[in-house]
Design a protein around this motif. Structure first.
Motif, short mmCIF file in Angstrom:
data_model
loop_
_atom_site.label_atom_id
_atom_site.label_comp_id
_atom_site.label_asym_id
_atom_site.label_seq_id
_atom_site.Cartn_x
_atom_site.Cartn_y
_atom_site.Cartn_z
N PRO A 144 -33.13 -15.46 32.64
CA PRO A 144 -34.02 -15.97 31.29
C PRO A 144 -33.80 -17.30 31.06
O PRO A 144 -33.21 -17.69 31.92
CB PRO A 144 -33.33 -15.02 30.07
N PHE A 178 -31.69 1.43 24.19
CA PHE A 178 -30.07 1.45 24.00
C PHE A 178 -29.66 2.18 23.18
O PHE A 178 -29.92 2.52 21.99
CB PHE A 178 -29.80 -0.11 23.33
N GLY A 191 -35.86 -3.43 21.33
CA GLY A 191 -34.94 -2.76 22.10
C GLY A 191 -35.84 -2.09 23.32
O GLY A 191 -35.11 -1.12 24.08
N GLY A 238 -34.67 -12.25 23.59
CA GLY A 238 -33.62 -11.98 22.99
C GLY A 238 -33.76 -11.17 21.77
O GLY A 238 -33.55 -10.17 21.48
N GLN A 274 -37.44 -6.88 29.85
CA GLN A 274 -36.39 -6.85 28.94
C GLN A 274 -35.82 -8.38 28.57
O GLN A 274 -35.73 -8.83 27.57
CB GLN A 274 -35.30 -5.81 29.33
N THR A 275 -35.25 -8.92 29.75
CA THR A 275 -34.55 -10.15 29.55
C THR A 275 -35.61 -11.50 29.65
O THR A 275 -35.25 -12.48 28.95
CB THR A 275 -33.64 -10.47 30.81
N GLN A 304 -27.20 -6.65 27.17
CA GLN A 304 -28.29 -6.56 28.26
C GLN A 304 -28.74 -7.98 28.61
O GLN A 304 -28.85 -8.52 29.58
CB GLN A 304 -29.52 -5.67 27.61
N THR A 305 -29.01 -8.69 27.47
CA THR A 305 -29.58 -10.15 27.64
C THR A 305 -28.59 -11.06 27.89
O THR A 305 -28.89 -12.24 28.41
CB THR A 305 -30.58 -10.56 26.48
N ASN A 356 -25.64 -3.41 22.19
CA ASN A 356 -26.10 -3.26 23.61
C ASN A 356 -27.31 -4.02 23.99
O ASN A 356 -27.29 -4.56 25.03
CB ASN A 356 -26.85 -1.66 23.64
N ALA A 357 -28.29 -4.44 23.23
CA ALA A 357 -29.57 -5.41 23.53
C ALA A 357 -28.73 -6.77 23.93
O ALA A 357 -29.16 -7.37 24.72
CB ALA A 357 -30.44 -5.48 22.25
N LEU A 358 -27.94 -7.07 22.88
CA LEU A 358 -27.42 -8.69 23.45
C LEU A 358 -26.32 -8.30 24.72
O LEU A 358 -26.39 -9.36 25.35
CB LEU A 358 -26.28 -9.25 22.11
N SER A 373 -35.58 -7.88 22.33
CA SER A 373 -34.76 -6.98 22.85
C SER A 373 -33.77 -6.45 21.72
O SER A 373 -33.55 -5.28 21.45
CB SER A 373 -34.03 -7.77 23.92
N PHE A 374 -33.23 -7.49 20.80
CA PHE A 374 -32.53 -6.93 19.79
C PHE A 374 -33.33 -6.30 18.59
O PHE A 374 -32.63 -5.39 18.05
CB PHE A 374 -32.18 -8.51 19.17
#
Lengths: 304, 304, 304, 304
Positions: C89, C304, C251, C244, C235-236, D235-236, D231-233, C247-248
């Motif tokens: 990232p 997740f 997900g 982020g 995802q990243t 991951q990234t 989990n998302a955190l 994703s947060f």
């Protein structure tokens, strides 16, 4: 050159100027200084004094002290100093940590806070009582035995100086601080707390005008070569990220402090100090910059 | 001051020096210049010439040209220029794009490539034939009508100048280039290709010694104020990220180019040009820096 | 799982929402898209379709195209790709040049513009007609032969794309573009101009749900390993400096474009595309992000 | 899925691997750990245990502790936490100060040191005895009452932790540390000193597999929503500036520590911890990364 006439004109011109800028307020001791204080003192190589306004009132010299500690460190350790500090302008604010991160803990120059902390560390290593040694140095170059630290200011900076704590610890993590961080910071906060008047600053800086030798007592404090280098550093790095602007507008080596003081020198001619507390957004005395610009315009010469 | 004697001594001292550094090789025209070329020319305010070595041989002046275009732009648009370029040292390499990213497309100063491209854009806007206008300007200040562009060098730079294309497009994305990127770059690559000797450079720079007026033809090219400012910029920004070092060691305003040339001025005294192709890691002539340092040491004075 | 019911609820909830954000306006073709367009299409592994609103209307997919070109480049050159692009990232805006400066011309990932330009260069090298090759690839994975470039959009981007010109030239200066900058950019501006509907995007992305194989035609386009990696990258890195956050909150792996589209995938379950033109300050569809967040909340699962 | 067979194969494959990387050596307690320690423990949702090697030996979990403190802070202060910390990957090394400088003292995410210090500050504010509270939390989720701090490690970190002192003071200068810097750092150095085995780590992380609830005691520790976000955190942001690489190669959320431990989770399937002290240049266990990559290859699935 009729310096007194020119100073009178500057005083007159700016007495009608509406003050812009903000007095430094991160510690109460600086915040409570009246914003309308204004004084200027010029001391020439013929040992003549010219002044106006509050030129005899002491104020907190803050970063101007970095010139004194640099001079003392160059005197005691010579060129070894430059293994630990660079001589380049930083292009970043005075208290930036990023630059250190990118350059392995070597501060860009001795006038950003990181560089001044390394200089302080050098003095703490070299002197058993560095605070006393710095005062002795100042008493010698000014001939004034009453110059001293303002312990209230020093204590106040100590209690709020998180960013300087951060810088000192960061330098220590790179191995570029030898002593205890606390001890170095205690010295540093004291040097910044020094209280001097425009007159005293102009007298102290005459060694940078006179190739390293005091004017009245005729003592050689620094070599001509050392003076040349300190002046070069003031020219390129003396005003945080506004060094170029000062060089461009004023054209003299100089050093400012957040207490509102600025000292500049014209080698072989004069030293001059000005004091006005309100700061421009870059942290330099707004009126002080303007007054010095006017001075070189009216005298018709700068170093360039 | 016996300048010729001092120059002779410098020539002798450095003739025994082993050359370090590497000749610029990003275009074949620079790479094929013999690395042992070495010449120096000093021109003083009494219009006397002093020199040694290859001081009459033309070489590619490259970034030294930025001083000429800046002077011409200041002449034609005045202080409006400073709305588009700052006057602060950059602390970054000459062709950095990061600085622009952080500061909204305003180059730090006119001597980094980004700043010189904005200056070029100003001239492209102002003159119907900017390349001719720049030559006319140079012919006027040197009194030499033969100075011209090296089209082979310009074409070569054009074919390899990806980073300058990147910079110009980037500036354009911020709205800080008015003309076609191609047109601005064509002018820029030509200005860099100018071929001049140490003697011609010293003659051209005498206006920065003599408050803006040519010495022999006595024409006022720039005001004293403009000269003061250009000198201040050379002092703080003339040597990429080694400006502090040059100021510290030599103590004169100056400008270097990757062709191995350096020109410096001592206001009211002399201009001096030196040429030696091998560059130090920062991109400045290694021997040229050393020779100028020696010059100020032997003459016993710098501006500080 | 009753996807249609959930989509209906999302449509209903957000129909009452006041739109925030601003439609991209750097080219007229994007600026004139009505801001209240809103559609969503979910396509599950059982080949069922669920949708609402403007899900059949084509829009400019812009950066979503980077997933397609990455997939095609991985298919044709394999892991050699990763010698020229990293998989981290970036922490910087999508069109940052600073990162390249600090990391030797290796883009942080294939979804920032610099990375996508290197991917484009790979395709320009590999295919004699890369624009046709990309269309063929899209026709194959969607089963829809009508998907095509919007030449007006491409031409418009080309005329304003100074920052992409800057990036491409900068990459070229590091040797990380093999072909002519113009040719690479022409391809790049065309890929960004692709016009697709939510339905078509969901269909195209089903290969990232189904381990690399199309659902209806059952063709293996990518290996399961390649799909896993592309999903990890989405995802990243799929949302510029808001990856982020996505994703947060959501997900799921996904990719957004400044045309207001977002596509996300839940491996082994479904692909989903949403379109709403107004963008949040980070350049992602404000309503699109919210709708997808709601989707994973209402379905009760994310990866997740 | 025959996890034990797969673990056996991994053990066998890597037993023949020559170790690369260097054991962390900034404090003696980490430097003296034998580099050939190697263990792995997988704990699945059916509460089955699979393992090999030194999976029962405790080691210094270091940054893995940041997941526990984040979980505890989310439990006690909820979403207010996100006013003081962002959720974006940093793209910078774990102990960078630059990022804070550019973003007003808000750490990019809770797993870089700056973010973990803010989390620590939250816990110091909330608990009268934060060190005891963290142990209680760990005892509850693992069911193991013997997990404790290693005071020697903590003291050693305290004596060398200049960069963490720098970070904490820097955060304090932005007002993003509420308590005494010393108190926050004391807690932080203790959390990093926690000694746990692979088995204990896998047990502790099962709450991130099982939607927030412990497996054997069936206690809800966190909500499913909170787990999804942690989990998302991971991951990234779980692997410093190698988070993308881990996501790309392994495809699971995870967290590493300089003690050589890595824990990863496959939501709804298993948690897995691996330990091998030698670190790759980015500071993550070299063998640990490889073993987890092999695990997802052999099991044939990741979250993507």
């Amino acid at each position: 050159m009729e310096y007194q006439k020119i100073l009178n004109q500057i005083e007159k011109e700016f007495s009608e100027t509406k003050l812009s800028g903000k007095v430094a307020s991160y510690i109460p001791e600086l915040a409570k200084v009246p914003p309308d204080k204004f004084g200027m003192h010029l001391y020439d190589r013929e040992a003549q004094h010219y002044c106006f306004g509050d030129s005899n009132e002491r104020f907190s010299i803050q970063s101007i002290s970095k010139v004194f500690t640099l001079a003392l460190a160059m005197k005691v350790v010579g060129d070894d100093l430059w293994n630990r500090i660079d001589v380049e302008p930083s292009g970043d604010p005075f208290n930036s940590l990023s630059q250190l991160e990118n350059e392995g803990g070597i501060p860009r120059n001795p006038f950003i806070n990181a560089g001044a902390l390394v200089v302080a560390d050098v003095l703490v290593t070299h002197f058993s009582n560095p605070k006393a040694a710095l005062l002795t140095f100042l008493h010698e170059i000014t001939g004034d035995q009453t110059i001293c630290y303002d312990d209230t200011v020093a204590a106040s900076e100590e209690s709020k100086g998180y960013r300087n704590y951060a810088l000192a610890n960061y330098l220590k993590s790179f191995g570029n601080i030898e002593n205890d961080v606390e001890e170095v910071l205690d010295f540093y906060f004291h040097q910044c707390s020094l209280a001097m008047s425009c007159k005293e600053l102009a007298q102290a800086f005459i060694i940078f005008v006179n190739e390293g030798t005091t004017l009245e007592s005729d003592r050689e404090i620094l070599t001509a070569q050392q003076v040349k280098r300190i002046n070069a550093l003031m020219q390129t790095c003396g005003f945080y990220d506004e060094a170029g602007e000062f060089s461009f507008e004023v054209g003299l080596p100089g050093k400012s402090g957040v207490g509102g003081g600025i000292v500049a020198v014209h080698p072989n001619r004069y030293s001059v100090a000005v004091w006005s507390p309100p700061l421009n957004p870059k942290g330099n005395s707004a009126l002080g910059m303007a007054a010095l610009e006017r001075l070189t315009a009216l005298t018709g010469f700068s170093i360039f």
